[in-house]
Each structure stands twice: as C-alpha cells, then as structure tokens.
Design an enzyme around this catalytic site. Structure first.
Site, PDB file in Angstrom:
ATOM      1  N   ARG A 256       0.840  -1.186   0.000  1.00 45.19           N
ATOM      2  CA  ARG A 256       0.000   0.000   0.000  1.00 45.19           C
ATOM      3  C   ARG A 256       0.884   1.248   0.000  1.00 45.19           C
ATOM      4  O   ARG A 256       2.015   1.232   0.478  1.00 45.19           O
ATOM      5  CB  ARG A 256      -0.897   0.041   1.234  1.00 45.19           C
ATOM      6  CG  ARG A 256      -1.914  -1.083   1.347  1.00 45.19           C
ATOM      7  CD  ARG A 256      -2.793  -0.862   2.572  1.00 45.19           C
ATOM      8  NE  ARG A 256      -3.773  -1.930   2.752  1.00 45.19           N
ATOM      9  CZ  ARG A 256      -3.552  -3.029   3.470  1.00 45.19           C
ATOM     10  NH1 ARG A 256      -2.381  -3.195   4.086  1.00 45.19           N
ATOM     11  NH2 ARG A 256      -4.486  -3.947   3.578  1.00 45.19           N
ATOM     12  N   LYS A 281      -2.335   0.617   7.854  1.00 44.78           N
ATOM     13  CA  LYS A 281      -3.792   0.520   7.830  1.00 44.78           C
ATOM     14  C   LYS A 281      -4.328  -0.486   8.832  1.00 44.78           C
ATOM     15  O   LYS A 281      -5.246  -0.181   9.606  1.00 44.78           O
ATOM     16  CB  LYS A 281      -4.263   0.159   6.425  1.00 44.78           C
ATOM     17  CG  LYS A 281      -5.782   0.072   6.298  1.00 44.78           C
ATOM     18  CD  LYS A 281      -6.206  -0.238   4.867  1.00 44.78           C
ATOM     19  CE  LYS A 281      -7.731  -0.308   4.761  1.00 44.78           C
ATOM     20  NZ  LYS A 281      -8.167  -0.590   3.367  1.00 44.78           N
ATOM     21  N   HIS A 353      -3.098   2.166  -5.938  1.00 45.36           N
ATOM     22  CA  HIS A 353      -3.881   1.001  -5.527  1.00 45.36           C
ATOM     23  C   HIS A 353      -4.203   0.100  -6.714  1.00 45.36           C
ATOM     24  O   HIS A 353      -4.414  -1.108  -6.535  1.00 45.36           O
ATOM     25  CB  HIS A 353      -5.165   1.436  -4.821  1.00 45.36           C
ATOM     26  CG  HIS A 353      -5.548   0.534  -3.685  1.00 45.36           C
ATOM     27  ND1 HIS A 353      -4.750   0.356  -2.569  1.00 45.36           N
ATOM     28  CD2 HIS A 353      -6.615  -0.266  -3.496  1.00 45.36           C
ATOM     29  CE1 HIS A 353      -5.323  -0.503  -1.739  1.00 45.36           C
ATOM     30  NE2 HIS A 353      -6.451  -0.908  -2.285  1.00 45.36           N
ATOM     31  N   ARG A 356      -1.582  -2.394  -6.848  1.00 41.42           N
ATOM     32  CA  ARG A 356      -1.803  -3.435  -5.830  1.00 41.42           C
ATOM     33  C   ARG A 356      -2.828  -4.457  -6.340  1.00 41.42           C
ATOM     34  O   ARG A 356      -2.662  -5.660  -6.155  1.00 41.42           O
ATOM     35  CB  ARG A 356      -2.269  -2.777  -4.538  1.00 41.42           C
ATOM     36  CG  ARG A 356      -2.581  -3.730  -3.375  1.00 41.42           C
ATOM     37  CD  ARG A 356      -2.826  -2.903  -2.124  1.00 41.42           C
ATOM     38  NE  ARG A 356      -3.477  -3.656  -1.075  1.00 41.42           N
ATOM     39  CZ  ARG A 356      -2.863  -4.431  -0.192  1.00 41.42           C
ATOM     40  NH1 ARG A 356      -1.548  -4.587  -0.279  1.00 41.42           N
ATOM     41  NH2 ARG A 356      -3.526  -5.055   0.757  1.00 41.42           N
ATOM     42  N   HIS A 379      -3.843  -8.782   4.430  1.00 47.80           N
ATOM     43  CA  HIS A 379      -5.220  -8.608   4.869  1.00 47.80           C
ATOM     44  C   HIS A 379      -5.428  -9.237   6.249  1.00 47.80           C
ATOM     45  O   HIS A 379      -4.828 -10.258   6.562  1.00 47.80           O
ATOM     46  CB  HIS A 379      -6.184  -9.251   3.868  1.00 47.80           C
ATOM     47  CG  HIS A 379      -6.337  -8.459   2.606  1.00 47.80           C
ATOM     48  ND1 HIS A 379      -6.735  -9.009   1.417  1.00 47.80           N
ATOM     49  CD2 HIS A 379      -6.134  -7.139   2.347  1.00 47.80           C
ATOM     50  CE1 HIS A 379      -6.778  -8.081   0.487  1.00 47.80           C
ATOM     51  NE2 HIS A 379      -6.421  -6.933   1.027  1.00 47.80           N
ATOM     52  N   TYR A 388     -10.880  -9.110  -4.284  1.00 45.92           N
ATOM     53  CA  TYR A 388      -9.993  -9.200  -5.440  1.00 45.92           C
ATOM     54  C   TYR A 388     -10.365 -10.361  -6.358  1.00 45.92           C
ATOM     55  O   TYR A 388      -9.938 -10.397  -7.513  1.00 45.92           O
ATOM     56  CB  TYR A 388      -8.538  -9.360  -4.977  1.00 45.92           C
ATOM     57  CG  TYR A 388      -8.012  -8.153  -4.253  1.00 45.92           C
ATOM     58  CD1 TYR A 388      -7.312  -7.155  -4.924  1.00 45.92           C
ATOM     59  CD2 TYR A 388      -8.215  -7.991  -2.885  1.00 45.92           C
ATOM     60  CE1 TYR A 388      -6.832  -6.041  -4.272  1.00 45.92           C
ATOM     61  CE2 TYR A 388      -7.747  -6.880  -2.223  1.00 45.92           C
ATOM     62  CZ  TYR A 388      -7.058  -5.902  -2.918  1.00 45.92           C
ATOM     63  OH  TYR A 388      -6.593  -4.793  -2.263  1.00 45.92           O
TER      64      TYR A 388
END
Length: 418
Positions: A256, A281, A353, A356, A379, A388
């Site tokens: 990120r 994050k 992003h 990513r 995650h 995704y």
C-alpha cells in the site's frame, strides 16, 4: 539564524521546480504561475521587494476585502489556495496536499461542545483510526455550521426539519461521502437521545444511502503493461531511481502507498532477505521477501539517488528539507509514469492502488490459494481478499458447479413443457 529573504521570482522558480519534481504537469505549473503573477504585479505596484506571508495577506485584503474563506466563490478560493501554497512552500519546503486550504474545524457553543464530547467518547470506545476521526470532525462540523446558519444555538432547538434540510444539502453525486456523513450524523443524534439531551430519537429519520462500497471491478494492469511501465523509467536520474524502487514495491509485493512512504531502513533485513513491518492501515505485522530486483533498486537509489539526510525513511522528497515522500507524491509519480510509458488508461483508475490490484490479479492467475494471497496482501481476513476475486473471471469460472442436464423424459411427462 534568520532566514534569507527571497524575491517572489526566486520563490516561484523554486516552487515550480519542486512541482515538476513531483510530476505535476507543465500545464498545471503554468496555471499556478498565472495566479502568482497577480501577487508579483501587486508587489511591483507597491514597490515591495521581498515576498513573505504578510505580502499575501496584504494582497488578499486589497483584492478580496474582508472575507470569509468558505463564503468565497470557486475562483476566489482557488486563488487563495495557490497563493497560500506559495508562502507555505517558502516556509516549509513542501507543497500543501493538492494546494488546498482546509480551514480549522471550530466547535463553538453548547452544540459544538457536545459534538467534541461525542467524538472523544467514540474514539476511546472504538480506538478509531485517524481517517475515521477526521471524518467525524469534518461532517459534524458541517452539521454545526448548518445549524449556526439557521440561528440554532441550543441542542433542544434542533428540529426534524433542520436535520432533513442538512441531509438534502449533501451532494447526491458523492454517494460514498454521503453514506459516511449520514452514518456519523445518525450516531450523534442517537447519542443525544441516549443522553436525554433531546426528547425524540431523530436518528431514525436520517435517510439511508443505497451505496455499495464495491460496486465496480477493481482496476488492473496486465503483466505486459506492468513490464512496459517499469521498463520506461529513466533510471539514470535520482528521481528515476526512486520511482523505480517504489513502483517495484507496489507491483512486485503489492505494498500500500501508506506502507511505502512509512518504510524505514530498519524494516529491511538484508541478511535474511526480507522486509518486515507493521502495516499502517491494519496494524498487522507482515513479512515479505526482499526480491533481488527490489533490493538492487533500493541500493541503487540509496547510493546514487537519495539526498543526504538523517531521516530514517527510505524514500524522500527530492528538494530540501528532504522529508519522507508524501502519499500524494506517490500517486503523482504512478500517474506520471503510466502516461510516460504510453499505457492507455481508458476508464480504469490509475493510482497506486491499481498496481496493488494488479499484483493480486497476477497471484490469482497463477492459481495461488486464497490464504496465501491474504498473507501476501497483508489482509486481516480472507473476506477482504474476496474482493480481489472479482478481477479474475477465469478463477471465478473454476468455482462454478457442474449442472446436470435435464433428461428429455422430463418434458414428456404430464404437465411438462410442450
């Protein structure tokens, strides 16, 4: 030691170089210069030699009179933003994010105090992120200003009409923002009712926004496009060396933007060939392989491109004072290099992003299992990774169940299709 005085031409020249170094378009720089020339003309008229903050304030008074920023038209706000950005750069060596001026959020009166108390309570209870806290301040302050404009100073004076008129004032075209704003408003009104500060639970009248956070497929770039992007970067210059290393981290490891700008030398364990850090994050600790091409690119930047600095962060702004690179600068360099590589964007998003997403799509196309992808992307749960899955149609097809054919005798039975 006193700071050296500068003419406006000197400040403009340095700021223009800085904007180009962070990949602002020439047309954008020229537009900024047209605004700054207004101040230059003002200084020539009044025989002012050196530029500083007091000069811009005199210019604003001469041009706008006594004004409130939020009451200005778009052209007036834009002029103020760009001229304030000029003296902010002179004082700090940085460009304001998007050259936007954000007036401080002031919470006055009984209603304002109740809003601050509510934000403090929510923060202590839920350990809110900085971004979420920012949204609380932003939207509750807007509601407070709306009430002030109507002359409402006491909590028990808030009516159903005031609440509904505020909800209607939020642009219907910004569904994501409206969803966040109304959620915060609903919570605040419920808090007022629970604390017996209002007699009716007005939270129930706040309308819902039919907004799907993930309505569109994520934007991705193909393996060939990523190869073209990386191959087009001029790695002979300091900015090219930095951009190449950053883009490798985004495309080869799926980092990120927040983690790229926060990356420190201590996070790179050279003897083990790994990169490890706590994600900004999710706060989750992650360990990733230090691929040879990434390690070599970082070394090349450190030896021949990185400014001399005591900053612990890997990637720095090119111009003094050489602070760590900002998230907005990473977004700018991604867009700049995609355009420079001649990659057709179409209707795809083309920020960091998207790179990513492209990394995730590559893992999916290689038939990588979901738990491994979750770990690679950092995650906190596989549910986040499922987002995704929608970008790989072939992977989705593999999830489809075989459907048995219906025998012809079905259609021949009594009541069957004829």
């Amino acid at each position: 030691m006193a700071k050296k005085k500068q003419t406006i031409d000197e400040v403009i020249a340095l700021f223009s170089d800085y904007l180009r170094s962070i990949h602002r378009a020439d047309s954008t720089v020229h537009y900024y210069n047209r605004q700054w020339k207004k101040v230059k003309a003002f200084m020539l008229t009044h025989k002012i030699k050196y530029f500083d903050r007091s000069v811009s304030e005199m210019f604003f008074t001469s041009t706008l009179g006594k004004y409130e920023y939020r009451s200005l038209r778009y052209s007036g706000k834009n002029m103020v933003n760009l001229i304030e950005a000029l003296h902010e750069f002179q004082e700090t060596g940085k460009v304001l994010k998007g050259t936007q001026r954000n007036p401080p959020k002031i919470f006055t009166g009984v209603i304002g105090e109740s809003m601050l108390e509510y934000i403090t309570r929510r923060q202590a209870l839920l350990n809110l992120s900085k971004a979420t806290i920012h949204n609380y301040y932003l939207y509750l302050n807007r509601f407070l200003l709306h009430l002030n404009e109507k002359g409402i100073k006491k909590i028990n004076e808030i009516s159903k009409h005031d609440i509904l008129s505020f909800t209607r004032s939020i642009s219907p075209h910004l569904l994501a923002s409206k969803s966040i704003a109304l959620g915060i408003l609903k919570g605040y009104l419920r808090h007022l009712f629970d604390q017996s500060l209002i007699e009716s639970n007005y939270s129930i009248i706040v309308p819902r926004v039919n907004y799907d956070k993930q309505p569109k497929l994520p934007s991705v770039f193909s393996k060939e496009e990523v190869t073209t992007l990386l191959g087009s970067i001029d790695r002979s210059s300091p900015v090219g060396k930095r951009d190449y290393a950053i883009l490798l981290l985004a495309t080869k490891l799926g980092l990120r933007t927040s983690d790229i700008v926060a990356l420190k030398f201590e996070n790179i364990i050279w003897e083990k060939n790994i990169i490890e850090f706590n994600q900004v994050k999710t706060k989750k600790h992650i360990t990733l392989p230090l691929l040879p091409e990434i390690g070599n690119a970082i070394i090349d930047y450190m030896k021949y491109g990185r400014p001399v600095s005591d900053e612990p962060y890997c990637f720095l702004q090119l111009l003094a004072p050489h602070d760590r690179i900002e998230k907005s600068s990473v977004g700018g360099l991604v867009r700049y290099n995609l355009k420079r590589a001649g990659i057709k964007i179409g209707n795809r998003k083309h920020g960091p992003h998207a790179l990513r997403h492209s990394f995730a799509e590559k893992l999916l196309s290689n038939k990588t299992t979901l738990p491994v992808i979750s770990e690679a992307l950092g995650h906190s749960s596989s549910e986040s990774t499922m987002y995704y899955m929608r970008i790989d149609i072939n992977a989705l097809r593999q999830c489809a169940l075989e459907v048995d054919l219906i025998p012809s005798s079905f259609y021949q039975q009594k009541g069957g299709h004829k």
